[in-house]
Scaffold this active site. Structure first.
Site, PDB file in Angstrom:
ATOM      1  N   CYS A 114       0.852  -1.188   0.000  1.00 49.73           N
ATOM      2  CA  CYS A 114       0.000   0.000   0.000  1.00 49.73           C
ATOM      3  C   CYS A 114       0.890   1.240   0.000  1.00 49.73           C
ATOM      4  O   CYS A 114       1.873   1.297   0.735  1.00 49.73           O
ATOM      5  CB  CYS A 114      -0.887  -0.010   1.241  1.00 49.73           C
ATOM      6  SG  CYS A 114      -1.981   1.418   1.364  1.00 49.73           S
ATOM      7  N   HIS A 156      -9.265  -3.361  -2.529  1.00 47.40           N
ATOM      8  CA  HIS A 156      -8.300  -2.607  -1.706  1.00 47.40           C
ATOM      9  C   HIS A 156      -8.710  -1.123  -1.635  1.00 47.40           C
ATOM     10  O   HIS A 156      -8.671  -0.516  -0.558  1.00 47.40           O
ATOM     11  CB  HIS A 156      -6.904  -2.761  -2.327  1.00 47.40           C
ATOM     12  CG  HIS A 156      -5.790  -2.075  -1.590  1.00 47.40           C
ATOM     13  ND1 HIS A 156      -4.778  -2.757  -0.954  1.00 47.40           N
ATOM     14  CD2 HIS A 156      -5.509  -0.760  -1.401  1.00 47.40           C
ATOM     15  CE1 HIS A 156      -3.928  -1.896  -0.409  1.00 47.40           C
ATOM     16  NE2 HIS A 156      -4.343  -0.670  -0.675  1.00 47.40           N
ATOM     17  N   GLU A 157      -9.128  -0.572  -2.775  1.00 52.63           N
ATOM     18  CA  GLU A 157      -9.455   0.860  -2.810  1.00 52.63           C
ATOM     19  C   GLU A 157     -10.777   1.166  -2.113  1.00 52.63           C
ATOM     20  O   GLU A 157     -10.883   2.171  -1.410  1.00 52.63           O
ATOM     21  CB  GLU A 157      -9.475   1.374  -4.251  1.00 52.63           C
ATOM     22  CG  GLU A 157      -8.153   1.222  -5.008  1.00 52.63           C
ATOM     23  CD  GLU A 157      -6.937   1.760  -4.261  1.00 52.63           C
ATOM     24  OE1 GLU A 157      -7.028   2.862  -3.689  1.00 52.63           O
ATOM     25  OE2 GLU A 157      -5.904   1.064  -4.226  1.00 52.63           O
ATOM     26  N   HIS A 160     -10.159   1.387   1.438  1.00 53.48           N
ATOM     27  CA  HIS A 160      -9.630   2.705   1.836  1.00 53.48           C
ATOM     28  C   HIS A 160     -10.771   3.689   2.089  1.00 53.48           C
ATOM     29  O   HIS A 160     -10.720   4.488   3.025  1.00 53.48           O
ATOM     30  CB  HIS A 160      -8.740   3.291   0.727  1.00 53.48           C
ATOM     31  CG  HIS A 160      -7.286   2.913   0.840  1.00 53.48           C
ATOM     32  ND1 HIS A 160      -6.545   3.145   1.970  1.00 53.48           N
ATOM     33  CD2 HIS A 160      -6.428   2.333  -0.046  1.00 53.48           C
ATOM     34  CE1 HIS A 160      -5.297   2.719   1.775  1.00 53.48           C
ATOM     35  NE2 HIS A 160      -5.197   2.215   0.557  1.00 53.48           N
TER      36      HIS A 160
END
Ligand code: ZN
Length: 192
Positions: A114, A156-157, A160
């Site tokens: 990351c 993953h995004e 976030h």
């Protein structure tokens, strides 16, 4: 130079806000998106970035055009692939207010890194395929499916945007400092 905030930053641990649709296309939002692309381009091993990573608590992520260039080139017939330098690189893709609409039941372990958790890497179990709907930078809604690296990026995004870092889900975390990286980062090292 646009700063990428690191894991201690509060913005990375909060749920990001929806972008009001009337803000899409305004100079303010265009600047945020341009800054995200700039920050992403500054990292040779970056594949995607979410707005909180540049300290903006909004639901936006950008996927590097390099991801699409690689995927595209893999699909090219050999003859065309030989001349692929002549094909312009794909553009960064902007996802505003993204929502995951489908996740495959089939999962795989992906090695992730990351841009906000330098320099840790670990294994995260992700759905092999994912579909996301979003608005682009012109306010046009679209839906896109992906598998492998693209599916992993979507997951993953969006994590976030929900204030979740991959290290909260990963196993086998290890620190690999930049001096131990090869010049050519293997494709299984994804930094988003
Ligand atoms: Zn990340």
């Amino acid at each position: 130079m646009v700063e990428i905030v690191q894991k201690e930053a509060e913005v990375l641990h909060k749920k990001a806000e929806e972008v009001p649709l009337s803000d899409i296309g305004t100079p303010k939002l265009r600047k945020i998106i341009a800054d995200m692309s700039k920050a992403l381009a500054s990292q040779s091993d970056g594949v995607a970035i979410a707005a909180p990573q540049i300290n903006v608590p909004l639901r936006i992520f950008v996927v590097s055009g390099s991801v699409f260039s690689v995927l595209r080139d893999e699909e090219l017939p050999k003859k065309l692939a030989d001349g692929k330098d002549k094909i312009p690189p794909a553009k960064d893709l902007v996802f505003i207010n993204p929502v995951i609409t489908r996740l495959s039941r089939e999962k795989i372990w992906m090695e992730e890194g990351c841009l906000s958790v330098r320099w840790q890497y670990g294994l995260v179990e992700r759905s092999k395929k994912a579909k996301v709907k979003a608005f682009n930078e012109h306010g046009v809604p679209f839906e896109m499916g992906g598998s492998g690296i693209l599916a992993e990026i979507f997951q993953h995004e969006t994590d976030h945007l929900d204030g979740v870092l991959f290290i909260e889900k990963a196993t086998d975390l290890q620190e690999i400092p930049p001096e131990e990286h090869d010049d050519h980062i293997p494709r299984n090292k994804h930094n988003g």
